[in-house]
Design a protein around this motif. Structure first.
Motif, PDB file in Angstrom:
ATOM      1  N   GLU A  24      -5.858   7.982  -8.182  1.00 33.50           N
ATOM      2  CA  GLU A  24      -6.397   7.081  -7.179  1.00 33.50           C
ATOM      3  C   GLU A  24      -7.075   5.883  -7.824  1.00 33.50           C
ATOM      4  OE1 GLU A  24      -7.650   4.995  -3.972  1.00 33.50           O
ATOM      5  OE2 GLU A  24      -6.070   6.504  -4.131  1.00 33.50           O
ATOM      6  N   ASN A  25      -7.811   6.096  -8.905  1.00 33.57           N
ATOM      7  CA  ASN A  25      -8.439   4.980  -9.612  1.00 33.57           C
ATOM      8  C   ASN A  25      -7.391   4.015 -10.148  1.00 33.57           C
ATOM      9  OD1 ASN A  25     -11.010   5.962  -9.140  1.00 33.57           O
ATOM     10  ND2 ASN A  25     -11.180   6.993 -11.120  1.00 33.57           N
ATOM     11  N   ILE A  72       0.306  12.370  -9.453  1.00 30.58           N
ATOM     12  CA  ILE A  72      -0.351  13.653  -9.173  1.00 30.58           C
ATOM     13  C   ILE A  72       0.646  14.801  -9.327  1.00 30.58           C
ATOM     14  CG2 ILE A  72      -1.473  15.013  -7.383  1.00 30.58           C
ATOM     15  CD1 ILE A  72      -2.631  12.293  -6.346  1.00 30.58           C
ATOM     16  N   PRO A 106      -5.980  13.935  -9.427  1.00 29.01           N
ATOM     17  CA  PRO A 106      -5.956  13.059  -8.248  1.00 29.01           C
ATOM     18  C   PRO A 106      -6.941  11.904  -8.323  1.00 29.01           C
ATOM     19  CG  PRO A 106      -5.760  15.342  -7.563  1.00 29.01           C
ATOM     20  CD  PRO A 106      -6.021  15.359  -9.047  1.00 29.01           C
ATOM     21  N   SER A 107      -8.140  12.130  -8.845  1.00 28.59           N
ATOM     22  CA  SER A 107      -9.119  11.044  -8.929  1.00 28.59           C
ATOM     23  C   SER A 107      -8.654   9.958  -9.889  1.00 28.59           C
ATOM     24  CB  SER A 107     -10.479  11.586  -9.371  1.00 28.59           C
ATOM     25  OG  SER A 107     -10.386  12.203 -10.649  1.00 28.59           O
ATOM     26  N   ASP A 150       0.827  -1.214   0.000  1.00 22.63           N
ATOM     27  CA  ASP A 150       0.000   0.000   0.000  1.00 22.63           C
ATOM     28  C   ASP A 150       0.860   1.263   0.000  1.00 22.63           C
ATOM     29  OD1 ASP A 150      -2.318  -1.492  -0.001  1.00 22.63           O
ATOM     30  OD2 ASP A 150      -2.628  -1.357   2.159  1.00 22.63           O
ATOM     31  N   ALA A 174       0.986   6.815  -6.833  1.00 18.10           N
ATOM     32  CA  ALA A 174      -0.089   7.774  -7.076  1.00 18.10           C
ATOM     33  C   ALA A 174       0.369   9.201  -6.804  1.00 18.10           C
ATOM     34  CB  ALA A 174      -1.305   7.426  -6.215  1.00 18.10           C
ATOM     35  N   ALA A 215       0.851   4.040  -2.935  1.00 18.69           N
ATOM     36  CA  ALA A 215       0.527   5.426  -2.590  1.00 18.69           C
ATOM     37  C   ALA A 215       1.592   6.371  -3.141  1.00 18.69           C
ATOM     38  CB  ALA A 215       0.410   5.579  -1.074  1.00 18.69           C
ATOM     39  N   ARG A 219      -4.322   3.615  -8.937  1.00 16.52           N
ATOM     40  CA  ARG A 219      -3.720   2.933  -7.786  1.00 16.52           C
ATOM     41  C   ARG A 219      -4.584   1.774  -7.336  1.00 16.52           C
ATOM     42  NH1 ARG A 219      -4.422   1.625  -3.162  1.00 16.52           N
ATOM     43  NH2 ARG A 219      -6.473   2.607  -3.188  1.00 16.52           N
ATOM     44  N   ALA A 220      -5.895   2.004  -7.240  1.00 17.94           N
ATOM     45  CA  ALA A 220      -6.804   0.953  -6.776  1.00 17.94           C
ATOM     46  C   ALA A 220      -6.851  -0.212  -7.753  1.00 17.94           C
ATOM     47  CB  ALA A 220      -8.202   1.537  -6.566  1.00 17.94           C
TER      48      ALA A 220
END
Length: 223
Positions: free
Chosen positions: A177-178, A167, A173-174, A156, A163, A160, A180-181
């Protein structure tokens, strides 16, 4: 993850690696230099995961005598590679498929950049063995992909950081994050020591780390 079947993602592909992979242009340059240490001026180079054409373009511009066989499972990405290469495509044969679609060679060098993290461990080992089988004795092989510690909490943390780098490079950022997930849920990422062992298990020797950029690692090894 199936980003390379999405037409919009394919169209935007060239924007991605420079923003997501630390030192992407320098990574390509280092790979070229590592191959050139042993590859002749008229080398035939196997490029696994060649869709998009970015690394072939960089290598071909630096080495006028090299020719390439590129392999990729995405027909759309192969089409993009043809566009990216332009006149340089005359020195390139592109093959739709996986490693089994590659010619037998033997090749003077090979690369696999930002590709093996999509491949499960056992298939990754088989792929590496098939790459080695296609190389001349002592030929260099350069590989780079997601590779970071897999201990408790470390996965994790490194994702992070991936990501955060995206950024800082201008990715929304969204979207970061998508990504990364999706990577966390779907990619079979290995620890660096496991990646190195797979190279040795596939029959490569002289395995050396030459690149580390946040969540990515790169090695050179020899057939």
């Amino acid at each position: 993850m199936k980003p390379f079947s999405d037409p919009q993602a394919v169209t935007r592909y060239a924007e991605g690696p420079p923003r997501l992979v630390p030192g992407f242009a320098d990574l390509q340059r280092m790979v070229m230099l590592l191959l050139a240490e042993r590859a002749p001026d008229d080398a035939q180079v196997l490029v696994l995961g060649a869709g998009g054409g970015l690394e072939i373009k960089a290598f071909a511009e630096a080495k006028a005598g090299w020719s390439f066989d590129g392999v990729d499972p995405s027909a759309a990405m192969i089409d993009l590679a043809k566009t990216t290469l332009g006149p340089l495509a005359a020195r390139t044969q592109l093959h739709h498929g996986f490693i089994d679609s590659a010619p037998d060679g033997p090749f003077d060098a090979a690369t696999c950049i930002l590709t093996l993290h999509f491949v499960e461990r056992e298939e990754r080992l088989r792929t590496l063995r098939e790459v080695r089988r296609r190389l001349k004795p002592g030929a260099p092989f350069a590989v780079a992909h997601f590779s970071f510690p897999q201990g408790s909490g470390e996965r994790d943390l490194w994702l992070a950081r991936y990501a955060a780098f995206a950024i800082a490079s201008g990715v929304e950022p969204s979207q970061a994050e998508n990504a990364r997930a999706a990577i966390a849920a779907q990619l079979p990422i290995l620890a660096p020591e496991d990646d190195e062992q797979l190279l040795r298990d596939a029959g490569f020797s002289g395995v050396d780390l030459f690149y580390a950029g946040f969540a990515f690692r790169g090695w050179v090894a020899y057939a």
